[in-house]
Scaffold this motif. Structure first.
Motif, PDB file in Angstrom:
ATOM      1  N   VAL A   2       1.791   1.451   8.384  1.00  0.00           N
ATOM      2  CA  VAL A   2       0.976   2.510   7.783  1.00  0.00           C
ATOM      3  C   VAL A   2      -0.151   2.832   8.761  1.00  0.00           C
ATOM      4  O   VAL A   2      -0.946   1.943   9.090  1.00  0.00           O
ATOM      5  N   ALA A  34       7.682   9.102   7.831  1.00  0.00           N
ATOM      6  CA  ALA A  34       7.560   9.759   6.527  1.00  0.00           C
ATOM      7  C   ALA A  34       6.098   9.718   6.120  1.00  0.00           C
ATOM      8  O   ALA A  34       5.266   9.114   6.808  1.00  0.00           O
ATOM      9  N   MET A  73       3.629   7.131   8.074  1.00  0.00           N
ATOM     10  CA  MET A  73       4.286   5.822   8.059  1.00  0.00           C
ATOM     11  C   MET A  73       5.414   5.863   9.085  1.00  0.00           C
ATOM     12  O   MET A  73       6.161   6.844   9.139  1.00  0.00           O
ATOM     13  N   SER A 116       0.845  -1.200   0.000  1.00  0.00           N
ATOM     14  CA  SER A 116       0.000   0.000   0.000  1.00  0.00           C
ATOM     15  C   SER A 116       0.877   1.245   0.000  1.00  0.00           C
ATOM     16  O   SER A 116       0.455   2.318  -0.409  1.00  0.00           O
ATOM     17  N   PHE A 117       2.142   1.097   0.450  1.00  0.00           N
ATOM     18  CA  PHE A 117       2.963   2.292   0.691  1.00  0.00           C
ATOM     19  C   PHE A 117       3.990   2.609  -0.386  1.00  0.00           C
ATOM     20  O   PHE A 117       4.722   3.587  -0.254  1.00  0.00           O
ATOM     21  N   ILE A 144       7.626  -1.283   7.817  1.00  0.00           N
ATOM     22  CA  ILE A 144       6.932   0.001   7.730  1.00  0.00           C
ATOM     23  C   ILE A 144       5.485  -0.195   8.176  1.00  0.00           C
ATOM     24  O   ILE A 144       4.775  -1.026   7.621  1.00  0.00           O
ATOM     25  N   PRO A 203      11.842   2.946   0.585  1.00  0.00           N
ATOM     26  CA  PRO A 203      13.016   2.408  -0.118  1.00  0.00           C
ATOM     27  C   PRO A 203      12.655   1.337  -1.158  1.00  0.00           C
ATOM     28  O   PRO A 203      13.538   0.891  -1.894  1.00  0.00           O
ATOM     29  N   TYR A 204      11.396   0.923  -1.225  1.00  0.00           N
ATOM     30  CA  TYR A 204      11.032  -0.215  -2.068  1.00  0.00           C
ATOM     31  C   TYR A 204      10.508   0.240  -3.427  1.00  0.00           C
ATOM     32  O   TYR A 204       9.406   0.781  -3.523  1.00  0.00           O
ATOM     33  N   MET A 247       8.626   3.460  10.885  1.00  0.00           N
ATOM     34  CA  MET A 247       9.397   2.215  10.962  1.00  0.00           C
ATOM     35  C   MET A 247       9.390   1.808  12.433  1.00  0.00           C
ATOM     36  O   MET A 247      10.105   2.399  13.249  1.00  0.00           O
ATOM     37  N   TRP A 257      11.718  10.450   4.828  1.00  0.00           N
ATOM     38  CA  TRP A 257      12.025   9.823   6.115  1.00  0.00           C
ATOM     39  C   TRP A 257      12.934  10.715   6.959  1.00  0.00           C
ATOM     40  O   TRP A 257      13.945  11.217   6.481  1.00  0.00           O
ATOM     41  N   ALA A 305      14.503  -0.016   6.939  1.00  0.00           N
ATOM     42  CA  ALA A 305      13.198  -0.532   6.478  1.00  0.00           C
ATOM     43  C   ALA A 305      13.212  -2.058   6.462  1.00  0.00           C
ATOM     44  O   ALA A 305      12.238  -2.703   6.855  1.00  0.00           O
ATOM     45  N   ASP A 306      14.341  -2.649   5.995  1.00  0.00           N
ATOM     46  CA  ASP A 306      14.438  -4.108   5.976  1.00  0.00           C
ATOM     47  C   ASP A 306      14.379  -4.661   7.403  1.00  0.00           C
ATOM     48  O   ASP A 306      13.775  -5.703   7.649  1.00  0.00           O
ATOM     49  N   VAL A 358       7.957   7.353  -1.435  1.00  0.00           N
ATOM     50  CA  VAL A 358       9.126   7.781  -0.651  1.00  0.00           C
ATOM     51  C   VAL A 358       9.773   6.611   0.080  1.00  0.00           C
ATOM     52  O   VAL A 358      10.792   6.783   0.732  1.00  0.00           O
TER      53      VAL A 358
END
Lengths: 301, 301
Positions: B235, B253, B186, A180-181, B233, A260-261, B188, B150, B228-229, A258
């Protein structure tokens, strides 16, 4: 190569001529074929009729996915590809956004564009043999991936490429996971049943801008708000290797990214051979061959 | 009004000085208070410790929501507000993005910023009386709402406002529904436990740019990808009238918003009175009063 017919075809979907948005009912069937023909079953065809799209959880194998992704990266880093007219680069970041015409310029993507897994579904939906109107790789890079505003592809293909009726289907094959992001495809389900006739004209060589950021052919905010209130918004999440097939008149968009994916897909447009393009209905001249093909040879043959 | 102390305070979170990103462990407790103090229960405090945030389904009544929304619209259309230094306007569209200092300039928002429902939670999280470091209305208009990259708020408040430690909590009170598709917050989850020391310096009057689009204080792409990994993330969807409280060092972010549904919230930052700001740790001079308050009077008193 087929010569474009003179535009004596009646314009059933006028657009970009008036000063006021008008909403027309869409004519004719949406899913033309029946479940007996296969491979799509009755429930999937009904969903496509009602919502304007269908999803496929796993269209390609993990091995194919790996091959396609490697090819994607190779092309994005090939300087001759970046300089090609059929490659669209982000205005600000200078990153590759789309590479067009990959079903003709690239052997790997030519194969999948003509693969029976895809062609059989497209033929069933469109009720005839199909040809490829357009193909591209879409890159939505992480951190800087840009949005795409709400639009009906058919409105553009009709106005600028001379596609007579919305008897076309787009395949979006995901090469990365859609969250979704990270700016996934959003569709207003059911919106394909009505056609928004947009205001204004089409500037010459509009495609040079519109493939990066739309202007002409974008419905006004109030109409879009009314459509969203009526139809809602479906967010199409799903894993890499899966696909969405959606009607050419679906109102769709995607947000920027925005995260990283990155989000990348192969996008192939199938048009019915009974709906081949004529002169543009609302543009001074047709777009280049890479945006709207005039080769109406049936795909998969 | 309290005079800013000279910066003899030890810099426990250096940033914007080196040429290489460094990752430091965050010191001290995250949720300072205990469940016995209330109103937050043990599970909520644990979630806040682990993830760096908590959510409140319904912080204000439907009547309050209506009042706040009306005030939001009134302010966005007041030309004297638009011209004020404490109002940040979108670079491209000239739409109001944020109005700062609303806990001092506006009676309705002064009240909610000092309301026991909010203050009791902030005091419990920070283990002391609290004061308001910053407040603002954030507008993310439909169709043209812009993204925010971010960042850790604490990194900026430390570098530019002289906040010694991450003993602060932000309240984001939703005045519109947050969908996955209209550019929601969002986070992390867990990222608040580590501090990213960023490269480079802080340009003079950096806030004039950074409140619209960050530059200084933005972690590099590789570090963000690793984070992020590791953390994933979250939402943060949720209805209008609900709220999120999140730790000042959360990596967070939001994407842009091409949907017709605007996303607006009231954003109030509470800092512990035991953590009042000193001279900036990595900027030539402090930001203006509307961005980092020097009035350390306890809120709600």
């Amino acid at each position: 190569m087929t010569v474009i017919s003179p535009s004596t075809t009646k314009d059933l979907y006028p657009t970009r001529s008036g000063e006021k948005t008008e909403i027309l009912d869409r004519r004719g069937p949406i899913a033309f074929g029946s479940a007996e023909q296969g491979p799509l079953d009755a429930a999937t065809l009904q969903h496509y009729d009602d919502k304007g799209y269908l999803t496929i959880d796993e269209l390609i194998t993990p091995n194919e996915l790996e091959t396609f992704r490697a090819e994607l990266h190779r092309l994005a880093n090939d300087p001759t590809i970046k300089d090609d007219d059929a490659t669209i680069v982000e205005a600000k970041s200078n990153e590759v956004r789309s590479i067009f015409d990959i079903h003709r310029s690239n052997e790997i993507f030519r194969k999948i564009a003509n693969d029976p897994r895809v062609i059989a579904r497209a033929e069933q939906l469109l009720g005839s043999e199909v040809y490829i109107h357009q193909s591209r790789i879409n890159y939505k890079p992480g951190f800087v991936g840009k949005e795409f505003s709400w639009h009906s592809d058919f409105e553009t293909w009709h106005a600028e490429d001379g596609m007579p009726e919305p008897r076309a289907v787009s395949l979006s094959l995901s090469l990365t996971d859609n969250y979704s992001f990270n700016g996934p495809l959003m569709i207003m389900p059911g919106s394909h049943q009505r056609y928004i006739s947009c205001v204004g004209g089409t500037p010459e060589d509009n495609y040079k801008k519109s493939l990066v950021m739309q202007g002409a052919g974008t419905p006004d905010p109030q109409t879009l708000s009314d459509f969203a209130d009526e139809y809602g918004i479906d967010v199409l999440e799903g894993p890499a290797g899966g696909a969405v097939m959606f009607d050419s008149n679906c109102m769709h968009a995607s947000n920027g990214n925005v995260t990283p994916y990155s989000r990348s897909n192969i996008f192939i447009v199938y048009n019915s051979v009974e709906n081949t393009c004529v002169e543009p209905f609302a543009a001074p001249k047709p777009r280049p061959e890479f945006a709207g093909s005039t080769d109406f040879t049936p795909a998969g043959s």
